[in-house]
Write a protein that holds these residues in place. Sequence first.
Motif, PDB file in Angstrom:
ATOM      1  N   SER A 153       0.844  -1.187   0.000  1.00 21.65           N
ATOM      2  CA  SER A 153       0.000   0.000   0.000  1.00 21.65           C
ATOM      3  C   SER A 153       0.883   1.241   0.000  1.00 21.65           C
ATOM      4  N   VAL A 154       0.381   2.323  -0.593  1.00 22.99           N
ATOM      5  CA  VAL A 154       1.062   3.617  -0.493  1.00 22.99           C
ATOM      6  C   VAL A 154       0.073   4.640   0.036  1.00 22.99           C
ATOM      7  N   ASP A 155       0.578   5.541   0.885  1.00 19.77           N
ATOM      8  CA  ASP A 155      -0.216   6.633   1.441  1.00 19.77           C
ATOM      9  C   ASP A 155       0.140   7.931   0.731  1.00 19.77           C
ATOM     10  N   LEU A 156      -0.872   8.714   0.408  1.00 19.23           N
ATOM     11  CA  LEU A 156      -0.700  10.024  -0.205  1.00 19.23           C
ATOM     12  C   LEU A 156      -1.403  11.077   0.652  1.00 19.23           C
ATOM     13  N   ILE A 157      -0.903  12.314   0.590  1.00 21.53           N
ATOM     14  CA  ILE A 157      -1.533  13.447   1.272  1.00 21.53           C
ATOM     15  C   ILE A 157      -1.682  14.577   0.257  1.00 21.53           C
ATOM     16  N   TYR A 158      -2.863  15.178   0.209  1.00 28.72           N
ATOM     17  CA  TYR A 158      -3.076  16.286  -0.722  1.00 28.72           C
ATOM     18  C   TYR A 158      -3.497  17.543   0.040  1.00 28.72           C
ATOM     19  N   GLY A 159      -3.151  18.690  -0.563  1.00 26.98           N
ATOM     20  CA  GLY A 159      -3.556  19.968   0.016  1.00 26.98           C
ATOM     21  C   GLY A 159      -2.437  20.774   0.632  1.00 26.98           C
ATOM     22  N   ALA A 160      -1.183  20.320   0.501  1.00 23.32           N
ATOM     23  CA  ALA A 160      -0.066  21.075   1.075  1.00 23.32           C
ATOM     24  C   ALA A 160       0.112  22.409   0.361  1.00 23.32           C
ATOM     25  N   HIS A 161       0.648  23.375   1.098  1.00 26.22           N
ATOM     26  CA  HIS A 161       0.932  24.693   0.521  1.00 26.22           C
ATOM     27  C   HIS A 161       1.881  24.529  -0.665  1.00 26.22           C
ATOM     28  N   GLY A 162       1.543  25.155  -1.788  1.00 27.27           N
ATOM     29  CA  GLY A 162       2.389  25.094  -2.970  1.00 27.27           C
ATOM     30  C   GLY A 162       2.071  23.965  -3.918  1.00 27.27           C
ATOM     31  N   GLU A 163       1.188  23.074  -3.527  1.00 23.83           N
ATOM     32  CA  GLU A 163       0.798  21.974  -4.416  1.00 23.83           C
ATOM     33  C   GLU A 163      -0.294  22.455  -5.366  1.00 23.83           C
ATOM     34  N   SER A 164      -0.132  22.206  -6.653  1.00 21.22           N
ATOM     35  CA  SER A 164      -1.134  22.555  -7.654  1.00 21.22           C
ATOM     36  C   SER A 164      -1.971  21.322  -7.996  1.00 21.22           C
ATOM     37  N   ASP A 165      -3.059  21.538  -8.710  1.00 19.84           N
ATOM     38  CA  ASP A 165      -3.861  20.414  -9.182  1.00 19.84           C
ATOM     39  C   ASP A 165      -3.011  19.482 -10.047  1.00 19.84           C
ATOM     40  N   ALA A 166      -2.147  20.068 -10.883  1.00 16.90           N
ATOM     41  CA  ALA A 166      -1.289  19.255 -11.751  1.00 16.90           C
ATOM     42  C   ALA A 166      -0.286  18.451 -10.926  1.00 16.90           C
ATOM     43  N   ASP A 167       0.271  19.066  -9.856  1.00 12.84           N
ATOM     44  CA  ASP A 167       1.180  18.338  -8.969  1.00 12.84           C
ATOM     45  C   ASP A 167       0.489  17.105  -8.395  1.00 12.84           C
ATOM     46  N   TRP A 168      -0.740  17.315  -7.951  1.00 15.07           N
ATOM     47  CA  TRP A 168      -1.473  16.217  -7.326  1.00 15.07           C
ATOM     48  C   TRP A 168      -1.767  15.116  -8.343  1.00 15.07           C
ATOM     49  N   GLU A 169      -2.197  15.490  -9.531  1.00 19.42           N
ATOM     50  CA  GLU A 169      -2.468  14.468 -10.540  1.00 19.42           C
ATOM     51  C   GLU A 169      -1.202  13.681 -10.862  1.00 19.42           C
ATOM     52  N   ASP A 170      -0.078  14.354 -10.974  1.00 26.99           N
ATOM     53  CA  ASP A 170       1.185  13.655 -11.227  1.00 26.99           C
ATOM     54  C   ASP A 170       1.517  12.689 -10.099  1.00 26.99           C
ATOM     55  N   SER A 171       1.243  13.089  -8.849  1.00 26.11           N
ATOM     56  CA  SER A 171       1.522  12.207  -7.703  1.00 26.11           C
ATOM     57  C   SER A 171       0.640  10.972  -7.735  1.00 26.11           C
ATOM     58  N   VAL A 172      -0.633  11.161  -8.055  1.00 27.63           N
ATOM     59  CA  VAL A 172      -1.543  10.019  -8.141  1.00 27.63           C
ATOM     60  C   VAL A 172      -1.088   9.063  -9.245  1.00 27.63           C
ATOM     61  N   ARG A 173      -0.728   9.615 -10.394  1.00 26.96           N
ATOM     62  CA  ARG A 173      -0.284   8.753 -11.496  1.00 26.96           C
ATOM     63  C   ARG A 173       1.028   8.050 -11.149  1.00 26.96           C
ATOM     64  N   ALA A 174       1.905   8.736 -10.428  1.00 31.69           N
ATOM     65  CA  ALA A 174       3.159   8.107 -10.008  1.00 31.69           C
ATOM     66  C   ALA A 174       2.901   6.966  -9.034  1.00 31.69           C
ATOM     67  N   ALA A 175       1.948   7.164  -8.135  1.00 33.51           N
ATOM     68  CA  ALA A 175       1.588   6.084  -7.207  1.00 33.51           C
ATOM     69  C   ALA A 175       1.023   4.889  -7.951  1.00 33.51           C
ATOM     70  N   LEU A 176       0.155   5.136  -8.916  1.00 30.04           N
ATOM     71  CA  LEU A 176      -0.440   4.045  -9.677  1.00 30.04           C
ATOM     72  C   LEU A 176       0.595   3.304 -10.518  1.00 30.04           C
ATOM     73  N   ALA A 177       1.615   4.021 -10.974  1.00 31.57           N
ATOM     74  CA  ALA A 177       2.668   3.376 -11.756  1.00 31.57           C
ATOM     75  C   ALA A 177       3.429   2.336 -10.944  1.00 31.57           C
ATOM     76  N   LEU A 178       3.366   2.439  -9.634  1.00 36.27           N
ATOM     77  CA  LEU A 178       4.022   1.468  -8.752  1.00 36.27           C
ATOM     78  C   LEU A 178       3.209   0.178  -8.620  1.00 36.27           C
ATOM     79  N   GLU A 179       1.990   0.190  -9.124  1.00 35.43           N
ATOM     80  CA  GLU A 179       1.081  -0.964  -9.105  1.00 35.43           C
ATOM     81  C   GLU A 179       0.837  -1.507  -7.689  1.00 35.43           C
ATOM     82  N   PRO A 180       0.477  -0.613  -6.752  1.00 32.28           N
ATOM     83  CA  PRO A 180       0.155  -1.092  -5.397  1.00 32.28           C
ATOM     84  C   PRO A 180      -1.196  -1.800  -5.387  1.00 32.28           C
ATOM     85  N   GLU A 181      -1.368  -2.679  -4.420  1.00 32.67           N
ATOM     86  CA  GLU A 181      -2.667  -3.326  -4.251  1.00 32.67           C
ATOM     87  C   GLU A 181      -3.659  -2.406  -3.543  1.00 32.67           C
ATOM     88  N   HIS A 182      -3.147  -1.372  -2.885  1.00 33.99           N
ATOM     89  CA  HIS A 182      -3.981  -0.510  -2.049  1.00 33.99           C
ATOM     90  C   HIS A 182      -3.380   0.890  -2.031  1.00 33.99           C
TER      91      HIS A 182
END
Length: 363
Positions: A153-182
Amino acid sequence: MAPPLGIYLHVPFCAVRCGYCDFNTYVSTRGRDGFAGAIAQELEQARATLGDRPADTVFIGGGTPSLLDPSELRTMLEAIELAPGAEVTSEANPESATRNWLEGARAAGVNRISFGMQSAQPHVLAELDRVHTPGRVAEAMADARAAGFDRLSVDLIYGAHGESDADWEDSVRAALALEPEHVSAYALIVEPGTRLHARVRAQEVPAPDDDALARRYETADDLFSQAGLAWYEISNWGDPCRHNLGYWRGHDWWGAGPGAHSHVDGVRWWNLKRPLAWAGRVRAGASAAAGREDLDPETRRFERVMLGVRLAEGLDPAELDDAGRTEAQRMRAEGLLTADSPYLTLTRRGRLLADSVALRLTP
């Protein structure tokens, strides 16, 4: 028949304390010596209450459990009677979860790892006081696979100061590229007493924007769903963590370690927070509890609704009184609860307003 039993082991030690964290954690090494043995001793004392009831799940959280030597994990786990097929999870920081540590954890009995990824953006990790680099998460995931783990499993946090919508989408896609089960994805919360809270009060950084948080949630839900990771709890997608499901379903759990909370047969209690004070009580053969609460029927019902409505499996309307069932019908008409199931299941809009939905269901 007794409900499933979970065991939570709290490891309060961290290399760095993140500015948003309000957990019971310490950068100091005071209390590290003999820590695993004290946990094992507390678990032995727990048998006086639990009897020989085996644990269906174990969760080693923190803090940073990957700072412990695998031999210490073994010491703690050997003090637990596990049911056949038990889920044994350990949280891990990608920086300290080396290949050797992961192999040792697997040999000690851990069969599921939850990595704290948080973001794939260096500037967001810096804002969150995370010490790992984005590339280290991929290395740790590969090491975990090589060590024999097939539930990651990988944990993500969204909403930090300086994070853009594009930053967040890139983080989600990077997490999915790791192929976690959760995957878990949590909105950043400004908790009182944290360094982040002080910065917000001093107007050094703004508080997270509710509209931005809602957009980030919808982005995550879209992308996780497209990848085949269905939501099963508001902030969790994929192959469910059985241990956390036990919390949301109101099962029993025993928490060992400084500040750990427990809930057995309608009684809740919590341990002393300071590692040395906690260990002193345990080694003296005394209870480490700092306080307890007997939950009356009304409180138990309220908590079942508050927790149960968060799950995709839905809440049985029988848990509600007449006023709550009437309110549920209103919220179905408002699009906050699905209208095609006898159970009360949140729509995505309802998930964004889950706390207010739960309060309306318990007037």
